[in-house]
Motif scaffolding. Structure first.
Motif, PDB file in Angstrom:
ATOM      1  N   ALA A 269       0.826  -1.208   0.000  1.00  0.00           N
ATOM      2  CA  ALA A 269       0.000   0.000   0.000  1.00  0.00           C
ATOM      3  C   ALA A 269       0.860   1.259   0.000  1.00  0.00           C
ATOM      4  O   ALA A 269       0.586   2.213  -0.735  1.00  0.00           O
ATOM      5  N   TRP A 270       1.923   1.279   0.805  1.00  0.00           N
ATOM      6  CA  TRP A 270       2.783   2.464   0.889  1.00  0.00           C
ATOM      7  C   TRP A 270       3.437   2.786  -0.446  1.00  0.00           C
ATOM      8  O   TRP A 270       3.608   3.955  -0.795  1.00  0.00           O
ATOM      9  N   PHE A 271       3.794   1.747  -1.204  1.00  0.00           N
ATOM     10  CA  PHE A 271       4.527   1.996  -2.446  1.00  0.00           C
ATOM     11  C   PHE A 271       3.634   1.998  -3.684  1.00  0.00           C
ATOM     12  O   PHE A 271       4.103   2.351  -4.767  1.00  0.00           O
ATOM     13  N   CYS A 272       2.364   1.618  -3.548  1.00  0.00           N
ATOM     14  CA  CYS A 272       1.438   1.702  -4.685  1.00  0.00           C
ATOM     15  C   CYS A 272       0.535   2.934  -4.594  1.00  0.00           C
ATOM     16  O   CYS A 272       0.341   3.637  -5.583  1.00  0.00           O
ATOM     17  N   ALA A 273      -0.017   3.177  -3.411  1.00  0.00           N
ATOM     18  CA  ALA A 273      -1.054   4.203  -3.277  1.00  0.00           C
ATOM     19  C   ALA A 273      -0.587   5.632  -3.576  1.00  0.00           C
ATOM     20  O   ALA A 273      -1.277   6.362  -4.295  1.00  0.00           O
TER      21      ALA A 273
END
Length: 342
Positions: A269-273
């Motif tokens: 989530a941290w690196f996609c969102a």
């Protein structure tokens, strides 16, 4: 050696600065009607980029991440709703400092899909859910083919302008979706060879993006778009990109903690969102704003946002991995003490 290694790792960022400088020095060849025939080559380049994406896309990996619906819902809502709302606040509060093209650029940036290669690589480097990152980044890029222009159309309509969505979706289907599907059709016959040379396809796509950026800046330099407030508008774009990225990262981290994601899903989530793709952004902007003299200004926010997310991602990877090493060492010491006690 350290400088050579840094240049090899960051050649695309160096290339972005180089093509902007080249467009300033030599705008005639890359401008519309110039000897490079950029109005034809950019469209051909867009087709190739999405054909490469279809060719290198593995549906097997997508299926592996399909069932993790909480992660998928979080990332997709964040990419296509939360960040656009943040950008809306940014252009509403700071709109007086921005030109119309720059405001449009921030809206475009906000409604773009996430990256694919970077988000997946960074997720893997921190022990995250790679399958989940692949699914979300790929799904977002496929959905963004239609969601991004739809958002832009709504924004323009709210400002009293219109975007011919019917014609645009037809162009997108022919120039983006059709090549993507063609790549998927060809893939089963050449998948082993393609997977061995995946990096070469990524490099080719990056070179095409550099040419699209060069052509956009050639047109703007030739039409004197930058002559009035070049330095000032660049500073405003940089400041806005920093604020938007900082807000996106802060909210994504807070959201995963609120939802109690485990480490693997948190990293995905941290690196996609919070990330936004220049790889799809430049081709989409070239289609949506075809012939717009201020295209280079519209692209400016994503050109600042892109290197910012790369640098910040590298810092975050180091912080996460150091914390994991510390926790692992502490757990090892605890186990050793327990053994001695027994």
């Amino acid at each position: 050696m350290a400088l050579k290694r840094w240049m090899a790792q960051n050649w695309f960022l160096i290339g972005l600065a180089a093509v902007v400088l080249l467009a300033w020095l030599l705008p005639e060849p890359g401008a519309a009607g110039g000897v490079l025939r950029s109005q034809v080559l950019t469209r051909l380049g867009v087709v190739l980029i999405f054909f490469f994406q279809g060719l290198t896309l593995s549906l097997k990996v997508l299926r592996m991440g399909l069932l993790q619906w909480r992660l998928h819902l979080f990332v997709q809502v964040f990419v296509f709703l939360v960040i656009p709302l943040l950008a809306l606040v940014l252009v509403t509060v700071g709109g007086a400092c921005m030109t119309e093209e720059l405001r449009l650029g921030f809206i475009l940036l906000a409604v773009l899909p996430t990256t694919i290669a970077t988000s997946v690589a960074y997720t893997g480097m921190t022990g995250g859910n790679v399958a989940g990152a692949v699914f979300n980044s790929t799904f977002a890029n496929m959905a963004g083919i239609f969601i991004t222009p739809m958002w832009i159309g709504i924004w323009l309509q709210a400002g009293g302008q219109s975007l011919p969505l019917g014609k645009l979706f037809l162009d997108i289907s022919l120039m983006l979706l059709a090549p993507l599907l063609a790549g998927q059709i060809v893939r089963p016959f050449v998948s082993k060879r393609v997977d061995r040379h995946k990096k070469k396809f990524s490099t080719a796509a990056s070179l095409i993006i550099l040419f699209i950026v060069y052509a956009a800046f050639c047109n703007s330099w030739k039409q004197n778009i930058w002559s009035a407030q070049g330095t000032e508008i660049a500073l405003v774009a940089a400041a806005g990109a920093i604020l938007l990225f900082a807000a996106a990262v802060t909210l994504s981290v807070a959201g995963t903690r609120l939802l109690r994601f485990n480490h693997e899903n948190s990293m995905a989530a941290w690196f996609c969102a919070p990330q936004k793709t220049l790889a799809a952004g430049a081709p989409l902007a070239n289609l949506i704003f075809a012939g717009h003299p201020g295209l280079s200004l519209i692209l400016l926010p994503i050109m600042f946002y892109h290197p910012l997310q790369l640098l910040a991602g590298g810092v975050l990877i180091n912080l996460v991995n150091k914390r994991r090493q510390t926790a692992s060492a502490a757990a090892g010491d605890g186990d050793a003490r327990a053994v001695k006690t027994r």
